[in-house]
Enzyme design. Structure first.
Site, PDB file in Angstrom:
ATOM      1  N   HIS A  52      40.459  37.631  34.205  1.00  0.00           N
ATOM      2  CA  HIS A  52      41.203  38.778  34.720  1.00  0.00           C
ATOM      3  C   HIS A  52      41.232  38.744  36.250  1.00  0.00           C
ATOM      4  CE1 HIS A  52      37.020  40.593  34.602  1.00  0.00           C
ATOM      5  NE2 HIS A  52      37.396  40.892  35.828  1.00  0.00           N
TER       6      HIS A  52
HETATM    7  P1  TYD Z   1      35.163  42.868  30.837  1.00  0.00           P
HETATM    8  O1  TYD Z   1      35.682  43.234  32.196  1.00  0.00           O
HETATM    9  O2  TYD Z   1      36.190  42.484  29.810  1.00  0.00           O
HETATM   10  O3  TYD Z   1      34.075  41.718  30.961  1.00  0.00           O
HETATM   11  P2  TYD Z   1      34.231  40.223  31.549  1.00  0.00           P
HETATM   12  O4  TYD Z   1      35.585  40.145  32.191  1.00  0.00           O
HETATM   13  O5  TYD Z   1      33.162  40.102  32.541  1.00  0.00           O
HETATM   14  O6  TYD Z   1      34.066  39.261  30.442  1.00  0.00           O
HETATM   15  O7  TYD Z   1      34.298  44.102  30.324  1.00  0.00           O
HETATM   16  C1  TYD Z   1      33.735  44.118  29.023  1.00  0.00           C
HETATM   17  C2  TYD Z   1      33.848  45.531  28.482  1.00  0.00           C
HETATM   18  O8  TYD Z   1      33.109  46.451  29.279  1.00  0.00           O
HETATM   19  C3  TYD Z   1      35.281  46.036  28.438  1.00  0.00           C
HETATM   20  O9  TYD Z   1      35.446  46.763  27.231  1.00  0.00           O
HETATM   21  C4  TYD Z   1      35.365  46.996  29.605  1.00  0.00           C
HETATM   22  C5  TYD Z   1      33.948  47.514  29.717  1.00  0.00           C
HETATM   23  N1  TYD Z   1      33.537  47.898  31.079  1.00  0.00           N
HETATM   24  C6  TYD Z   1      33.259  49.224  31.392  1.00  0.00           C
HETATM   25  O10 TYD Z   1      33.386  50.126  30.522  1.00  0.00           O
HETATM   26  N2  TYD Z   1      32.840  49.558  32.646  1.00  0.00           N
HETATM   27  C7  TYD Z   1      32.695  48.626  33.616  1.00  0.00           C
HETATM   28  O11 TYD Z   1      32.298  48.962  34.769  1.00  0.00           O
HETATM   29  C8  TYD Z   1      33.023  47.243  33.312  1.00  0.00           C
HETATM   30  C9  TYD Z   1      32.879  46.165  34.362  1.00  0.00           C
HETATM   31  C10 TYD Z   1      33.427  46.928  32.038  1.00  0.00           C
END
Ligand code: TYD
Length: 139
Positions: A52
């Site tokens: 992302h």
């Molecule tokens: P995500 O950003 O998809 O993780 P990565 O890109 O590091 O693999 O986040 C995983 C899940 O956590 C997603 O459902 C969004 C949630 N999330 C929150 O609720 N609050 C936060 O501050 C973050 C960073 C993620």
């Protein structure tokens, strides 16, 4: 600027067995007020996360334990940065697509962020990211 490496202030103890203490202060080591800290843990080596970019968020990434490769691109430049020492920080601004590769079991990725969580700030589709940065370059 695709990224900036930040050397985190670290106090080593005279007794090496007592390790060291590293510090991140908002508006100093991170060039923004820190509104949120989150950390990713319990990940096995070989896993990739991320996929992302953000529209406005600034983040300082650091790895207090283990070894993680951060792959980044902004539409014109790309790089891979290895986070393998607790005293290194990686500053990322908006418009940077990232994936994170876990190179060691249970490595911990910590992130100090400039804003509270906002799903609307995410670009999670790679094609959309390419269009977003191409449009931004035209402005
Ligand atoms: P995500 O950003 O998809 O993780 P990565 O890109 O590091 O693999 O986040 C995983 C899940 O956590 C997603 O459902 C969004 C949630 N999330 C929150 O609720 N609050 C936060 O501050 C973050 C960073 C993620």
């Amino acid at each position: 600027m695709l990224y900036q490496l930040v050397s985190l202030k670290t106090h080593g103890m005279k007794n090496k067995n007592q390790g060291a203490l590293s510090i991140i202060e908002g508006t100093q080591d991170a060039p923004f007020e820190i509104k949120r800290i989150y950390y990713i843990h319990g990940v096995k080596a070989g896993e990739r996360r991320g996929h992302h970019a953000h529209k406005a968020l600034w983040q300082l990434l650091f790895c207090p334990y283990g070894k993680i490769r951060i792959n980044i691109e902004n539409g014109t430049e790309s790089a891979s940065v290895l986070l393998e020492t607790p005293s290194a920080g990686l500053l990322l601004g908006p418009g940077v697509w990232r994936t994170m590769d876990w190179l060691q079991d249970d490595s911990v990725l910590c992130v100090a962020a400039s804003e509270h969580y906002d799903e609307d700030d995410y670009i999670r589709d790679y094609q959309q990211f390419r269009e977003y940065v191409a449009q931004a370059a035209c402005k």
